[in-house]
Each structure stands twice: as C-alpha cells, then as structure tokens.
Design a protein around this motif. Sequence first.
Motif, PDB file in Angstrom:
ATOM      1  N   ILE A 176       0.978  -1.106  -0.122  1.00  0.00           N
ATOM      2  CA  ILE A 176       0.118   0.157   0.062  1.00  0.00           C
ATOM      3  C   ILE A 176       0.756   1.400   0.010  1.00  0.00           C
ATOM      4  O   ILE A 176       0.586   2.049  -0.687  1.00  0.00           O
ATOM      5  CB  ILE A 176      -0.899   0.052   1.116  1.00  0.00           C
ATOM      6  N   ASN A 177       2.045   1.069   0.926  1.00  0.00           N
ATOM      7  CA  ASN A 177       2.886   2.372   0.977  1.00  0.00           C
ATOM      8  C   ASN A 177       3.472   2.477  -0.218  1.00  0.00           C
ATOM      9  O   ASN A 177       3.640   3.747  -0.976  1.00  0.00           O
ATOM     10  CB  ASN A 177       3.943   2.172   2.039  1.00  0.00           C
ATOM     11  N   TYR A 198       2.352   1.855  -3.440  1.00  0.00           N
ATOM     12  CA  TYR A 198       1.622   2.230  -4.398  1.00  0.00           C
ATOM     13  C   TYR A 198       1.280   3.911  -4.045  1.00  0.00           C
ATOM     14  O   TYR A 198       1.234   4.549  -5.065  1.00  0.00           O
ATOM     15  CB  TYR A 198       0.247   1.555  -4.043  1.00  0.00           C
ATOM     16  N   THR A 243      -0.451   5.051   5.953  1.00  0.00           N
ATOM     17  CA  THR A 243      -0.257   3.593   6.059  1.00  0.00           C
ATOM     18  C   THR A 243      -0.113   3.381   7.630  1.00  0.00           C
ATOM     19  O   THR A 243      -0.655   2.536   7.910  1.00  0.00           O
ATOM     20  CB  THR A 243       1.292   2.834   5.464  1.00  0.00           C
ATOM     21  N   CYS A 251     -12.016   2.712   4.153  1.00  0.00           N
ATOM     22  CA  CYS A 251     -10.752   2.275   3.245  1.00  0.00           C
ATOM     23  C   CYS A 251     -10.768   0.872   2.589  1.00  0.00           C
ATOM     24  O   CYS A 251      -9.882   0.827   1.970  1.00  0.00           O
ATOM     25  CB  CYS A 251      -9.344   2.446   4.365  1.00  0.00           C
ATOM     26  N   TYR A 263      -8.244  -0.344  -0.337  1.00  0.00           N
ATOM     27  CA  TYR A 263      -7.114  -1.175   0.303  1.00  0.00           C
ATOM     28  C   TYR A 263      -7.332  -2.605  -0.670  1.00  0.00           C
ATOM     29  O   TYR A 263      -6.255  -3.130  -1.110  1.00  0.00           O
ATOM     30  CB  TYR A 263      -7.751  -1.728   1.603  1.00  0.00           C
ATOM     31  N   ILE A 290      -5.948  -2.231  -4.243  1.00  0.00           N
ATOM     32  CA  ILE A 290      -4.493  -1.942  -4.573  1.00  0.00           C
ATOM     33  C   ILE A 290      -3.644  -3.435  -4.154  1.00  0.00           C
ATOM     34  O   ILE A 290      -2.925  -3.811  -5.128  1.00  0.00           O
ATOM     35  CB  ILE A 290      -3.908  -1.170  -3.319  1.00  0.00           C
ATOM     36  N   LEU A 291      -4.347  -4.353  -3.179  1.00  0.00           N
ATOM     37  CA  LEU A 291      -3.577  -5.528  -2.980  1.00  0.00           C
ATOM     38  C   LEU A 291      -3.970  -6.189  -3.950  1.00  0.00           C
ATOM     39  O   LEU A 291      -3.145  -7.092  -4.589  1.00  0.00           O
ATOM     40  CB  LEU A 291      -4.316  -6.037  -1.685  1.00  0.00           C
TER      41      LEU A 291
END
Length: 164
Positions: free
Chosen positions: A34-35, A37, A54, A85, A89, A92-93
């Motif tokens: 996540i960070n 991204y 994050t 979120c 979340y 992105i994952l």
Amino acid sequence: SNTLHGNHEPYQASLDIESMYPTLPTCDKALTIINHYLQCYDIDLLGFSPHHITAMLRFVIDHIYAEAAGGYYRQLSGIGTGYHCSGAYAEILVDSMYEKALSLTPGPQRPLSLALYVDDSHSMWRNKDHCDQFVSTLNNIWPAVRFTREEPSPGYQPGSSELS
C-alpha cells in the motif's frame, strides 16, 4: 490440440476471489505494498505522507470490531467491508497480486486480454491450461486468498453480462 475449441477460439474465463475482504492480508508486507502504491502514483493525500496514511491504516486494521450477540468482537483477519478504506485497500492489493502473477507468467502463457474490477476479472487465453496455471500462480501469492475460475455458459457471446 491444447485449445478449448477445435477452431482455436480463445478460452474465456471469469476469475473471482472467494470471501475477499476477510481473507485479504493485513500484515506488514501488505502495508508495504500500500505504501509503495501511494509513493508511486500521483494521488492527493491531503497533505499527509504515504507513511502517515499507512500508519493510520494500520491503526484502523488493528481496531476493527463487529457487534454480535450483545458483545463486541475484534476482527482477527482480513479487513472489514464497511470501512471507508476497504475498497481502496482491496483494489490495491488485488492489483498487486495480478501484477505479481503476470510478472511470473511467461509471455506466451499470459492472457490475451484481462479486464479487472476489484475481485472480479474477465480474461481470454490461448487455452484452458494457461488460465489454470495463472490461477495457480495467483493462489500461491497469498495463501489465504483463493482465486476461482468460472467458465462461460454454452452460447456465451463476448460483451454480454452473463459471465460474472
């Protein structure tokens, strides 16, 4: 021949994640994704740094509770579906899982097309074996996250909404 149809039509499949939100990883490795991204894409973070975002996300993940039978219970795995979120979340994952699987798949075995929408995708392949191998690769990225494959019904026409 290894193709689904004798006339060499592409093999089509829908990929889905079983119980996505409760199975998404919330470990430090997931937050690192996540960070990364947040650092790589031009996103307005309203003055916050990716590190702050994050850190706040870690707090939210560690404090997800559900009310049931008159009590409150902490969610021990995955991310809650009702949180603001959760969607970002998950996107992105899941996107990172597809990117990783594509990077591990030799060029000729990659999908001819791949359209993603959070945990659902529509894909076209040279043959069924390539699709099955890709699903296996996806399933090896995070052991708790399970991708499944669904074939179109007989007579399916591309562009219809029949394939979920």
